[in-house]
Design a protein around this motif. Structure first.
Motif, short mmCIF file in Angstrom:
data_model
loop_
_atom_site.label_atom_id
_atom_site.label_comp_id
_atom_site.label_asym_id
_atom_site.label_seq_id
_atom_site.Cartn_x
_atom_site.Cartn_y
_atom_site.Cartn_z
N ARG A 1 -5.91 9.15 -1.18
CA ARG A 1 -6.03 7.92 -0.39
C ARG A 1 -4.85 7.00 -0.66
O ARG A 1 -4.05 7.23 -1.58
N GLU A 2 -4.77 5.96 0.18
CA GLU A 2 -3.79 4.90 -0.08
C GLU A 2 -4.26 4.05 -1.24
O GLU A 2 -5.46 3.94 -1.51
N LYS B 1 0.86 -1.19 0.00
CA LYS B 1 0.00 0.00 0.00
C LYS B 1 0.89 1.23 0.00
O LYS B 1 1.93 1.24 0.65
N ARG B 2 0.49 2.25 -0.73
CA ARG B 2 1.21 3.51 -0.61
C ARG B 2 0.25 4.68 -0.80
O ARG B 2 -0.77 4.56 -1.49
N MET B 3 0.59 5.78 -0.15
CA MET B 3 -0.26 6.97 -0.21
C MET B 3 -0.10 7.63 -1.58
O MET B 3 1.00 7.79 -2.08
N TYR C 1 0.12 -0.82 -4.89
CA TYR C 1 1.14 -0.65 -5.92
C TYR C 1 2.09 -1.84 -5.88
O TYR C 1 2.75 -2.08 -4.86
N PRO C 2 2.17 -2.62 -6.97
CA PRO C 2 2.87 -3.91 -6.92
C PRO C 2 4.36 -3.81 -7.20
O PRO C 2 4.92 -4.62 -7.91
N TYR C 3 5.04 -2.82 -6.68
CA TYR C 3 6.46 -2.68 -7.00
C TYR C 3 7.12 -2.03 -5.81
O TYR C 3 6.67 -0.99 -5.34
N ASP C 4 8.16 -2.65 -5.34
CA ASP C 4 8.78 -2.18 -4.12
C ASP C 4 9.82 -1.10 -4.44
O ASP C 4 10.87 -1.40 -4.99
N SER C 5 9.50 0.14 -4.13
CA SER C 5 10.48 1.21 -4.37
C SER C 5 10.24 2.33 -3.37
O SER C 5 9.12 2.55 -2.92
N THR C 6 11.31 3.02 -3.02
CA THR C 6 11.16 4.14 -2.07
C THR C 6 11.06 5.44 -2.86
O THR C 6 11.66 5.56 -3.94
N PRO C 7 10.34 6.42 -2.32
CA PRO C 7 10.23 7.70 -3.04
C PRO C 7 11.61 8.34 -3.18
O PRO C 7 12.47 8.19 -2.31
#
Ligand code: SF4
Ligand code: SF4
Ligand code: SF4
Length: 375
Positions: free
Chosen positions: A11-12, A3-5, A15-21
């Protein structure tokens, strides 16, 4: 699925991809009220980045006429049809984004254009009335308005292209949020072409790999704006950075225009990718159509734009557009001028609110001739 904002849909979301902003996010603002569709931006990008074999259909930058133009053909209508109706409650989007429509194991929903969709970049352009006779996906009557929409990759917060790639060949740079294709890793599956809601990834049949706008990263690394921005005849574009890890800054023109004043809006925020090209909507176009494209902030944005002459700071921020080849990190209105500095604190632009007027003599002594346009 993580989940990501997503601030653009309030809203949240999945998102199926692991990445940091990223540390900061590259962004663009386009003022649709000023674009004349001269395509100078398109040519500037094309001649520099995509003039080789297999790149004939590849336009990292294109400018199309709305409502009936589009490149590739009907790119947005097809996805809107697939996505189905979605409702906004104030600033919260209640429908499904492209990541949420079906099973968590599936890639984002999307469609892959066929070759004919790339055949006529400007079909349906510039029409406001009458029937489209050929090639169109719409056979109704054009209403009496249109506007020009300049488009490049959105260097999205949540790139669907990266999420869809089975080879993890697409990545988002930590230092500036630019999204790039690693051409060595790419095996040409074209899942990114299908997944990008904006159809801003293209497949090169000669190179056998996908390609997309590179955000002019060699220029960005030198603190310069992109070619499509610097070359813009209408001075409709601003290129810089949004603050990502702190509160939005009043003196950053991007934070100020996009996040604080909300004059510029994302394109199709309901897709959910968090696009970072922000548009000042055309004030002559009906709200209903614009809300479909830019979300619920259209009415307020148009009101701000109509009132600019009484809003000196916002007007000053808009006067920075096209005024320098350098990215502006900080701006300030000083008396009757707006001043911009780069991220090293160097002054890179100074624009007067009122252009100085020069009245030339009727007689030009240098050429021994009279002028006829001096009154
Ligand atoms: S160069 Fe500027 S004014 Fe001309 S088409 Fe491109 S965005 Fe529009
Ligand atoms: S616009 Fe398309 S190609 Fe660009 S980052 Fe977003 S999903 Fe990827
Ligand atoms: S940012 Fe650079 S690569 Fe991307 S569309 Fe503009 S000119 Fe082309």
């Amino acid at each position: 699925m993580a989940k990501r904002m997503n601030w653009q849909i309030g809203r949240e979301m999945d998102y199926p991809y692991d990445s940091t902003p990223p540390k900061r996010q590259v962004a663009y603002i386009f003022d649709t009220n000023k674009c004349i569709e001269c395509q100078t931006c398109t040519v500037a990008c094309k001649t520099c980045w995509t003039s080789g074999k297999g790149q004939e259909h590849i336009f990292y930058n294109n400018v199309e006429t709305k409502p009936y133009g589009g490149y590739p053909l009907a790119w947005d209508q097809k996805l809107l049809d697939m996505q189905g109706p979605g409702e906004w409650r104030k600033v919260t989007y209640l429908g499904n984004t492209v990541f949420e429509n079906h099973s968590p194991l599936d890639p984002p929903i999307g469609h892959r254009p066929v070759i004919e969709d790339y055949a006529a970049p400007n079909i349906g352009e510039d029409d406001t009335t009458g029937l489209l006779e050929r090639g169109g996906f719409f056979d109704g009557v054009h209403p009496h308005w249109m506007f020009y929409l300049a488009r490049i990759c959105n260097h999205c917060d949540n790139p669907a292209c990266a999420a869809a790639c089975p080879r993890k060949a697409i990545y988002k740079r930590d230092e500036d949020g630019i999204v790039l294709v690693d051409q060595e890793r790419c095996r040409g599956y074209q899942e990114c072409v299908k997944a990008c809601p904006y159809k801003k990834v293209f497949y090169n049949v000669i190179g056998r790999a996908s390609e997309k706008c590179i955000g002019c990263f060699p220029r960005v690394e030198e603190g310069k704006v992109a070619l499509c921005v610097e070359s813009c005849i209408g001075k409709i574009r601003l290129h810089g950075f949004l603050t990502t890890q702190d509160e939005p800054r009043e003196d950053n023109p991007f934070d100020y225009i996009v996040k604080i004043r909300k004059l510029a809006l994302p394109l199709y925020p309901q897709f959910g990718t968090g696009p970072n090209v922000y548009y000042i909507p055309p004030i002559h176009v009906p709200d209903g159509f614009l809300e479909m494209m830019f979300g619920p902030g259209v009415e307020e944005s148009k009101e701000l734009y109509r009132n600019l002459k009484n809003d000196k700071k916002l007007l000053g921020a808009l006067m920075l557009f096209g005024s320098t080849e350098y990215m502006i990190d900080r701006f300030e209105v000083q008396g009757d001028e707006v001043v911009g500095w780069n991220d090293k604190g160097e002054e890179v632009t100074r624009v007067p609110f009122t252009e100085p007027t020069v009245i030339r003599d009727h007689r030009d002594e240098r050429f021994g001739a009279f002028r006829h346009n001096t009154n």
